[in-house]
Scaffold this motif. Sequence first.
Motif, PDB file in Angstrom:
ATOM      1  N   GLY A 181       0.752  -1.298  -0.124  1.00 51.88           N
ATOM      2  CA  GLY A 181       0.178  -0.045   0.005  1.00 51.88           C
ATOM      3  C   GLY A 181       0.525   1.279   0.099  1.00 51.88           C
ATOM      4  O   GLY A 181       0.598   2.240  -0.523  1.00 51.88           O
ATOM      5  N   ASN A 182       1.978   1.182   0.942  1.00 56.30           N
ATOM      6  CA  ASN A 182       2.687   2.628   0.890  1.00 56.30           C
ATOM      7  C   ASN A 182       4.221   2.013   1.307  1.00 56.30           C
ATOM      8  O   ASN A 182       4.429   0.852   1.217  1.00 56.30           O
ATOM      9  CB  ASN A 182       2.037   3.697   1.909  1.00 56.30           C
ATOM     10  CG  ASN A 182       1.577   2.880   3.382  1.00 56.30           C
ATOM     11  OD1 ASN A 182       2.620   2.033   3.716  1.00 56.30           O
ATOM     12  ND2 ASN A 182       0.696   3.054   3.706  1.00 56.30           N
ATOM     13  N   ARG A 183       4.975   3.167   1.553  1.00 56.34           N
ATOM     14  CA  ARG A 183       6.158   2.947   2.033  1.00 56.34           C
ATOM     15  C   ARG A 183       6.500   2.003   3.104  1.00 56.34           C
ATOM     16  O   ARG A 183       7.553   1.225   3.288  1.00 56.34           O
ATOM     17  CB  ARG A 183       7.125   4.300   2.187  1.00 56.34           C
ATOM     18  CG  ARG A 183       8.571   4.264   2.188  1.00 56.34           C
ATOM     19  CD  ARG A 183       9.241   5.395   2.026  1.00 56.34           C
ATOM     20  NE  ARG A 183       8.885   6.032   0.550  1.00 56.34           N
ATOM     21  CZ  ARG A 183       9.559   7.352   0.269  1.00 56.34           C
ATOM     22  NH1 ARG A 183      10.314   7.913   1.166  1.00 56.34           N
ATOM     23  NH2 ARG A 183       9.172   7.541  -1.040  1.00 56.34           N
ATOM     24  N   ASP A 184       5.744   2.576   4.276  1.00 55.76           N
ATOM     25  CA  ASP A 184       5.872   1.863   5.558  1.00 55.76           C
ATOM     26  C   ASP A 184       5.500   0.217   5.384  1.00 55.76           C
ATOM     27  O   ASP A 184       6.028  -0.551   5.647  1.00 55.76           O
ATOM     28  CB  ASP A 184       4.809   2.300   6.475  1.00 55.76           C
ATOM     29  CG  ASP A 184       5.543   3.553   6.907  1.00 55.76           C
ATOM     30  OD1 ASP A 184       6.627   3.945   6.999  1.00 55.76           O
ATOM     31  OD2 ASP A 184       4.409   4.503   7.497  1.00 55.76           O
ATOM     32  N   GLU A 234       4.463  -0.294  -4.985  1.00 55.68           N
ATOM     33  CA  GLU A 234       3.904   0.605  -4.064  1.00 55.68           C
ATOM     34  C   GLU A 234       2.496   0.831  -5.083  1.00 55.68           C
ATOM     35  O   GLU A 234       2.534   0.930  -6.094  1.00 55.68           O
ATOM     36  CB  GLU A 234       4.250   1.813  -3.672  1.00 55.68           C
ATOM     37  CG  GLU A 234       5.531   1.397  -2.512  1.00 55.68           C
ATOM     38  CD  GLU A 234       6.207   2.804  -2.409  1.00 55.68           C
ATOM     39  OE1 GLU A 234       5.350   4.016  -2.157  1.00 55.68           O
ATOM     40  OE2 GLU A 234       7.522   2.961  -2.340  1.00 55.68           O
ATOM     41  N   ALA A 235       1.621   1.324  -4.343  1.00 56.51           N
ATOM     42  CA  ALA A 235       0.018   1.523  -5.005  1.00 56.51           C
ATOM     43  C   ALA A 235       0.414   2.810  -6.118  1.00 56.51           C
ATOM     44  O   ALA A 235      -0.180   2.635  -6.974  1.00 56.51           O
ATOM     45  CB  ALA A 235      -0.985   2.102  -4.098  1.00 56.51           C
ATOM     46  N   GLY A 236       1.196   3.783  -5.866  1.00 58.49           N
ATOM     47  CA  GLY A 236       1.490   4.843  -6.807  1.00 58.49           C
ATOM     48  C   GLY A 236       2.438   4.656  -7.802  1.00 58.49           C
ATOM     49  O   GLY A 236       2.780   5.568  -8.627  1.00 58.49           O
ATOM     50  N   GLY A 244       2.500   2.710 -12.922  1.00 59.82           N
ATOM     51  CA  GLY A 244       3.063   3.054 -14.191  1.00 59.82           C
ATOM     52  C   GLY A 244       4.425   2.668 -14.549  1.00 59.82           C
ATOM     53  O   GLY A 244       4.855   2.011 -15.432  1.00 59.82           O
ATOM     54  N   ALA A 245       5.394   2.779 -13.559  1.00 66.67           N
ATOM     55  CA  ALA A 245       6.388   2.141 -13.502  1.00 66.67           C
ATOM     56  C   ALA A 245       6.669   0.678 -13.485  1.00 66.67           C
ATOM     57  O   ALA A 245       7.509   0.138 -14.222  1.00 66.67           O
ATOM     58  CB  ALA A 245       7.467   2.700 -12.256  1.00 66.67           C
ATOM     59  N   PHE A 246       5.692   0.002 -12.804  1.00 66.66           N
ATOM     60  CA  PHE A 246       5.385  -1.314 -12.783  1.00 66.66           C
ATOM     61  C   PHE A 246       5.183  -1.864 -14.259  1.00 66.66           C
ATOM     62  O   PHE A 246       5.511  -2.873 -14.850  1.00 66.66           O
ATOM     63  CB  PHE A 246       4.491  -1.672 -11.930  1.00 66.66           C
ATOM     64  CG  PHE A 246       4.166  -3.333 -11.860  1.00 66.66           C
ATOM     65  CD1 PHE A 246       5.055  -4.309 -11.721  1.00 66.66           C
ATOM     66  CD2 PHE A 246       3.090  -3.941 -12.192  1.00 66.66           C
ATOM     67  CE1 PHE A 246       4.859  -5.565 -11.574  1.00 66.66           C
ATOM     68  CE2 PHE A 246       2.780  -5.194 -12.324  1.00 66.66           C
ATOM     69  CZ  PHE A 246       3.640  -6.103 -11.938  1.00 66.66           C
ATOM     70  N   ARG A 247       4.265  -1.001 -14.909  1.00 62.07           N
ATOM     71  CA  ARG A 247       3.511  -1.137 -16.331  1.00 62.07           C
ATOM     72  C   ARG A 247       4.793  -1.243 -17.513  1.00 62.07           C
ATOM     73  O   ARG A 247       5.022  -2.353 -18.273  1.00 62.07           O
ATOM     74  CB  ARG A 247       2.576  -0.674 -17.001  1.00 62.07           C
ATOM     75  CG  ARG A 247       1.407  -0.692 -15.958  1.00 62.07           C
ATOM     76  CD  ARG A 247       0.884  -2.170 -16.001  1.00 62.07           C
ATOM     77  NE  ARG A 247      -0.343  -2.296 -15.145  1.00 62.07           N
ATOM     78  CZ  ARG A 247      -0.800  -3.445 -14.718  1.00 62.07           C
ATOM     79  NH1 ARG A 247      -0.018  -4.510 -14.860  1.00 62.07           N
ATOM     80  NH2 ARG A 247      -1.834  -3.597 -14.124  1.00 62.07           N
TER      81      ARG A 247
END
Length: 238
Positions: free
Chosen positions: A19-22, A205-207, A210-213
């Motif tokens: 979900g996030n960095r933590d 991470e959720a945000g 784009g980088a994952f694609r």
Amino acid sequence: MAADVVGPVGLHHYYAAVGNRDAKLATLLELLQALQATTNRRHLAICCSSRDTLDAVVHALLQTRAFAVTAIHSDLTEKERELALSNFRRGAFGPPAAAPGSAGPSTGGGGAAGPADGGEAGSLRERGGLDAGAAREVEQLPSVLATTDVTLKALPKELLPVGVSLVVEYELPPSKEVYSRRMQTLFGGGKDRRAQRCVVVDMVEAGAVGAFRALEGFAATPVLEMPVRVEDMFTAQS
């Protein structure tokens, strides 16, 4: 150098959505602790894009006192990087074999550390939060190499590929060039990858969709969801 091969060899690529960095850091610790609980002691590398991220990951790993952590970054001198990588390889795979006909291990280059290297090796252990009395215990722990992309370009060629069986891309590679360098440096070329089971895990991470694609577009193999049983990454067909 390669770990015992159980499943099909070659490169196998997975991702873990967080979900996030933590949550990413917590998931990393859970993944490594789950691997530690398996029968095979695996040695791995963690790739970070920035020094700040590297420091956070190394700090969290050292807090567990469950891993022998080697951090290589741009603040180290060339000699310190060479010594750190040599020590990681020695801890993960044992001392290098003596060349046929030689009287014993070489004391030069990336070979076994001689007396002059002992002090520097000790200082590196202390920087990692380990005192000399814990050195023998550290040798029994899974070895973790944490490094930044900038440093990968500066590692001594005679000590490459590193030869780990697992690479965790804690931060996604920003380009195909960076991805290829990570794979080549840590696993080796195609011949090396075909000789062992090489596993990559991307922390997404959720945000970072784009980088994952983008990663899916240039990754060497399909990127699959990480299985519930982490050991299946090293044994299952994929």
